[in-house]
Design an enzyme around this catalytic site. Structure first.
Site, short mmCIF file in Angstrom:
data_model
loop_
_atom_site.label_atom_id
_atom_site.label_comp_id
_atom_site.label_asym_id
_atom_site.label_seq_id
_atom_site.Cartn_x
_atom_site.Cartn_y
_atom_site.Cartn_z
N ASP A 52 41.98 -98.29 -60.57
CA ASP A 52 42.44 -98.97 -61.77
C ASP A 52 43.45 -100.07 -61.42
O ASP A 52 44.10 -100.03 -60.38
CB ASP A 52 43.14 -97.98 -62.72
CG ASP A 52 42.15 -97.02 -63.39
OD1 ASP A 52 40.94 -97.07 -63.08
OD2 ASP A 52 42.61 -96.22 -64.22
N HIS A 203 44.74 -96.34 -57.52
CA HIS A 203 45.14 -97.67 -58.02
C HIS A 203 45.16 -98.68 -56.88
O HIS A 203 45.79 -98.43 -55.85
CB HIS A 203 46.53 -97.59 -58.67
CG HIS A 203 46.54 -96.75 -59.91
ND1 HIS A 203 46.59 -95.37 -59.88
CD2 HIS A 203 46.48 -97.09 -61.23
CE1 HIS A 203 46.57 -94.90 -61.12
NE2 HIS A 203 46.50 -95.92 -61.96
ZN LIG Z 1 45.94 -98.60 -65.63
#
Ligand SMILES: [Zn+2]
Length: 243
Positions: A52, A203
Protein backbone atom coordinates in the site's frame (compact mmCIF):
# COMPACT_ATOMS: atom_id res chain seq x y z
CA UNK A 1 -13.72 18.52 40.98
CA UNK A 2 -16.26 21.36 40.64
CA UNK A 3 -19.89 20.80 39.75
CA UNK A 4 -19.16 22.11 36.24
CA UNK A 5 -16.27 19.70 35.80
CA UNK A 6 -18.40 16.80 36.98
CA UNK A 7 -21.16 17.75 34.55
CA UNK A 8 -18.67 18.07 31.71
CA UNK A 9 -17.15 14.69 32.51
CA UNK A 10 -20.59 13.06 32.56
CA UNK A 11 -21.46 14.67 29.23
CA UNK A 12 -18.19 13.52 27.65
CA UNK A 13 -18.74 10.00 28.90
CA UNK A 14 -22.25 9.94 27.45
CA UNK A 15 -21.02 11.33 24.13
CA UNK A 16 -18.23 8.77 23.90
CA UNK A 17 -20.67 5.94 24.61
CA UNK A 18 -23.05 7.20 21.91
CA UNK A 19 -20.22 7.46 19.38
CA UNK A 20 -19.14 3.92 20.23
CA UNK A 21 -22.67 2.65 19.69
CA UNK A 22 -22.86 4.40 16.33
CA UNK A 23 -19.53 2.92 15.25
CA UNK A 24 -20.73 -0.50 16.29
CA UNK A 25 -23.99 -0.04 14.39
CA UNK A 26 -22.14 1.03 11.24
CA UNK A 27 -19.77 -1.93 11.33
CA UNK A 28 -22.49 -4.43 12.12
CA UNK A 29 -24.74 -3.04 9.38
CA UNK A 30 -21.88 -3.39 6.98
CA UNK A 31 -21.32 -7.01 7.81
CA UNK A 32 -25.06 -7.69 7.40
CA UNK A 33 -25.67 -5.91 4.14
CA UNK A 34 -22.32 -5.85 2.34
CA UNK A 35 -20.95 -9.35 2.22
CA UNK A 36 -18.38 -9.09 -0.50
CA UNK A 37 -15.01 -8.16 0.94
CA UNK A 38 -12.09 -9.87 -0.74
CA UNK A 39 -9.74 -11.18 1.94
CA UNK A 40 -8.54 -14.72 1.21
CA UNK A 41 -9.60 -18.17 0.08
CA UNK A 42 -9.39 -21.58 1.71
CA UNK A 43 -6.17 -22.61 -0.01
CA UNK A 44 -3.49 -22.51 2.72
CA UNK A 45 -0.67 -22.71 0.18
CA UNK A 46 -1.50 -19.41 -1.49
CA UNK A 47 0.07 -16.14 -0.37
CA UNK A 48 -0.71 -12.67 -1.68
CA UNK A 49 1.93 -10.03 -1.06
CA UNK A 50 0.22 -6.65 -1.22
CA UNK A 51 1.79 -3.21 -0.93
CA UNK A 52 0.00 0.00 0.00
CA UNK A 53 0.78 3.72 -0.23
CA UNK A 54 3.09 3.77 -3.26
CA UNK A 55 4.44 4.50 -5.76
CA UNK A 56 7.45 5.81 -3.87
CA UNK A 57 10.91 6.93 -4.91
CA UNK A 58 13.66 4.29 -4.68
CA UNK A 59 11.63 1.90 -2.50
CA UNK A 60 9.17 0.77 -5.19
CA UNK A 61 11.95 0.31 -7.75
CA UNK A 62 14.01 -1.77 -5.29
CA UNK A 63 10.95 -3.82 -4.51
CA UNK A 64 10.43 -4.44 -8.21
CA UNK A 65 13.97 -5.81 -8.41
CA UNK A 66 13.40 -8.19 -5.47
CA UNK A 67 10.10 -9.45 -6.89
CA UNK A 68 11.64 -9.92 -10.34
CA UNK A 69 14.57 -11.86 -8.88
CA UNK A 70 12.05 -14.29 -7.35
CA UNK A 71 9.72 -14.22 -10.36
CA UNK A 72 6.91 -13.20 -8.06
CA UNK A 73 3.91 -11.03 -8.82
CA UNK A 74 2.31 -8.87 -6.13
CA UNK A 75 -0.64 -6.50 -5.75
CA UNK A 76 -0.12 -2.75 -5.32
CA UNK A 77 -2.72 -0.34 -3.95
CA UNK A 78 -1.56 3.04 -5.18
CA UNK A 79 -2.33 6.52 -3.90
CA UNK A 80 -3.61 8.56 -6.85
CA UNK A 81 -1.68 11.75 -6.15
CA UNK A 82 1.60 9.80 -6.07
CA UNK A 83 0.70 8.15 -9.37
CA UNK A 84 0.31 11.64 -10.84
CA UNK A 85 3.69 12.65 -9.42
CA UNK A 86 5.52 9.42 -10.33
CA UNK A 87 3.72 7.91 -13.34
CA UNK A 88 6.90 6.21 -14.58
CA UNK A 89 7.14 4.07 -11.43
CA UNK A 90 3.48 3.12 -11.73
CA UNK A 91 4.08 2.14 -15.36
CA UNK A 92 7.05 -0.02 -14.32
CA UNK A 93 4.80 -1.84 -11.85
CA UNK A 94 2.17 -2.56 -14.48
CA UNK A 95 4.76 -3.53 -17.08
CA UNK A 96 6.19 -6.12 -14.68
CA UNK A 97 2.75 -7.75 -14.45
CA UNK A 98 1.81 -6.68 -10.93
CA UNK A 99 -1.82 -6.03 -10.09
CA UNK A 100 -2.67 -2.36 -9.62
CA UNK A 101 -5.45 -1.28 -7.26
CA UNK A 102 -6.96 1.96 -5.99
CA UNK A 103 -5.98 3.28 -2.53
CA UNK A 104 -7.81 6.64 -2.98
CA UNK A 105 -6.48 9.96 -4.21
CA UNK A 106 -5.25 11.44 -0.90
CA UNK A 107 -5.59 8.63 1.69
CA UNK A 108 -8.34 9.98 4.01
CA UNK A 109 -10.30 7.89 6.54
CA UNK A 110 -13.11 7.14 4.09
CA UNK A 111 -15.49 5.94 6.80
CA UNK A 112 -15.84 9.49 8.12
CA UNK A 113 -16.20 11.27 4.74
CA UNK A 114 -19.37 12.36 2.94
CA UNK A 115 -20.60 10.17 0.08
CA UNK A 116 -19.55 12.89 -2.39
CA UNK A 117 -16.01 12.93 -1.01
CA UNK A 118 -15.79 9.12 -1.00
CA UNK A 119 -16.83 9.04 -4.66
CA UNK A 120 -14.37 11.79 -5.54
CA UNK A 121 -11.46 10.04 -3.79
CA UNK A 122 -12.11 6.76 -5.59
CA UNK A 123 -12.94 8.29 -8.97
CA UNK A 124 -9.91 10.57 -9.07
CA UNK A 125 -7.56 7.75 -8.11
CA UNK A 126 -9.07 5.55 -10.82
CA UNK A 127 -8.55 8.36 -13.33
CA UNK A 128 -4.93 8.90 -12.24
CA UNK A 129 -4.15 5.21 -12.71
CA UNK A 130 -6.05 4.88 -15.96
CA UNK A 131 -4.49 8.04 -17.42
CA UNK A 132 -0.97 6.83 -16.57
CA UNK A 133 -1.34 3.16 -17.35
CA UNK A 134 -4.25 2.86 -19.74
CA UNK A 135 -5.68 -0.06 -17.78
CA UNK A 136 -9.00 -0.29 -15.94
CA UNK A 137 -8.97 -0.57 -12.14
CA UNK A 138 -11.08 -3.30 -10.56
CA UNK A 139 -10.01 -3.37 -6.90
CA UNK A 140 -9.66 -0.90 -4.07
CA UNK A 141 -8.42 -0.96 -0.53
CA UNK A 142 -9.79 1.65 1.88
CA UNK A 143 -7.05 3.55 3.76
CA UNK A 144 -6.66 2.03 7.24
CA UNK A 145 -9.31 -0.50 6.20
CA UNK A 146 -11.86 2.03 7.48
CA UNK A 147 -15.15 1.68 5.71
CA UNK A 148 -18.85 1.99 6.16
CA UNK A 149 -21.73 0.84 3.96
CA UNK A 150 -21.50 3.98 1.80
CA UNK A 151 -17.83 3.25 1.04
CA UNK A 152 -18.62 -0.25 -0.17
CA UNK A 153 -21.74 0.85 -2.06
CA UNK A 154 -19.91 3.60 -3.93
CA UNK A 155 -16.99 1.28 -4.64
CA UNK A 156 -19.46 -1.24 -6.05
CA UNK A 157 -21.09 1.44 -8.22
CA UNK A 158 -17.65 2.24 -9.64
CA UNK A 159 -17.02 -1.44 -10.39
CA UNK A 160 -14.43 -1.77 -7.61
CA UNK A 161 -14.15 -4.84 -5.38
CA UNK A 162 -13.05 -3.96 -1.82
CA UNK A 163 -9.94 -5.79 -0.62
CA UNK A 164 -8.98 -6.24 3.03
CA UNK A 165 -6.20 -8.42 4.49
CA UNK A 166 -5.50 -11.03 7.17
CA UNK A 167 -1.86 -10.25 8.04
CA UNK A 168 -0.73 -6.79 9.10
CA UNK A 169 2.93 -6.93 10.17
CA UNK A 170 3.00 -3.22 11.11
CA UNK A 171 5.93 -2.33 8.86
CA UNK A 172 5.32 1.41 9.33
CA UNK A 173 6.80 1.01 12.82
CA UNK A 174 10.58 1.03 13.33
CA UNK A 175 11.06 -2.73 12.89
CA UNK A 176 14.02 -4.59 11.43
CA UNK A 177 13.51 -6.51 8.18
CA UNK A 178 13.93 -9.76 10.13
CA UNK A 179 11.18 -8.76 12.57
CA UNK A 180 8.80 -7.73 9.78
CA UNK A 181 9.49 -11.05 8.04
CA UNK A 182 9.02 -13.04 11.26
CA UNK A 183 5.71 -11.37 12.02
CA UNK A 184 4.60 -12.17 8.48
CA UNK A 185 5.73 -15.80 8.63
CA UNK A 186 3.92 -16.30 11.94
CA UNK A 187 0.77 -14.91 10.37
CA UNK A 188 1.09 -17.25 7.41
CA UNK A 189 1.49 -20.25 9.73
CA UNK A 190 -1.59 -19.19 11.69
CA UNK A 191 -3.60 -18.91 8.46
CA UNK A 192 -2.32 -22.27 7.22
CA UNK A 193 -3.49 -23.92 10.45
CA UNK A 194 -6.93 -22.46 9.74
CA UNK A 195 -6.82 -23.57 6.08
CA UNK A 196 -6.74 -19.98 4.89
CA UNK A 197 -4.61 -18.34 2.27
CA UNK A 198 -2.65 -15.29 3.37
CA UNK A 199 -3.21 -11.70 2.34
CA UNK A 200 -0.31 -9.62 3.67
CA UNK A 201 -0.23 -5.83 3.85
CA UNK A 202 3.20 -4.27 3.55
CA UNK A 203 4.02 -0.70 2.54
CA UNK A 204 6.32 0.65 -0.16
CA UNK A 205 5.29 4.22 0.66
CA UNK A 206 3.50 6.29 3.27
CA UNK A 207 0.56 8.64 3.46
CA UNK A 208 2.74 11.52 4.73
CA UNK A 209 4.35 12.08 1.33
CA UNK A 210 6.81 10.72 -1.18
CA UNK A 211 10.19 9.56 0.14
CA UNK A 212 8.99 7.54 3.14
CA UNK A 213 11.77 5.15 4.23
CA UNK A 214 10.35 1.70 3.53
CA UNK A 215 13.46 -0.20 2.53
CA UNK A 216 13.08 -2.54 5.59
CA UNK A 217 9.83 -3.72 3.98
CA UNK A 218 11.70 -4.46 0.75
CA UNK A 219 14.34 -6.43 2.63
CA UNK A 220 11.61 -8.25 4.57
CA UNK A 221 10.02 -9.22 1.26
CA UNK A 222 13.31 -10.72 0.17
CA UNK A 223 13.52 -12.73 3.42
CA UNK A 224 9.93 -13.98 3.04
CA UNK A 225 10.52 -15.08 -0.54
CA UNK A 226 13.80 -16.80 0.40
CA UNK A 227 11.99 -18.63 3.20
CA UNK A 228 9.66 -20.34 0.72
CA UNK A 229 12.23 -20.86 -2.04
CA UNK A 230 12.39 -24.62 -1.56
CA UNK A 231 8.68 -25.15 -0.92
CA UNK A 232 7.19 -25.58 -4.40
CA UNK A 233 3.70 -26.14 -2.97
CA UNK A 234 3.61 -22.50 -1.85
CA UNK A 235 2.33 -20.12 -4.54
CA UNK A 236 2.53 -16.37 -4.48
CA UNK A 237 -0.57 -14.99 -6.18
CA UNK A 238 -2.17 -11.67 -6.98
CA UNK A 239 -5.53 -11.01 -5.34
CA UNK A 240 -7.45 -11.11 -8.63
CA UNK A 241 -6.83 -14.86 -8.74
CA UNK A 242 -9.25 -15.15 -5.81
CA UNK A 243 -12.27 -13.72 -7.63
ZN1 LIG B 1 -2.59 3.21 3.20
Amino acid sequence: MTQTQIATTALLTATTAAAGALTYAALSAQSQFFGKLLIATNNPNQIALTYDDGPNDIVTERLLEVLARHQTRASFFLIGRYVQQRPAIARDLAAAGHLIGNHTMTHPWLAWQSPARIREELTRCNAAIEDSLGIPVRYFRAPHGARRPAVLRIGHELGLTPVQWNILPGDWKPLSPREIANRTLRGILRNQRQNRSSNIVLHDGGQAGLGQPRLPSVEATSLILQHYKNQPEIRFVTIDSWT
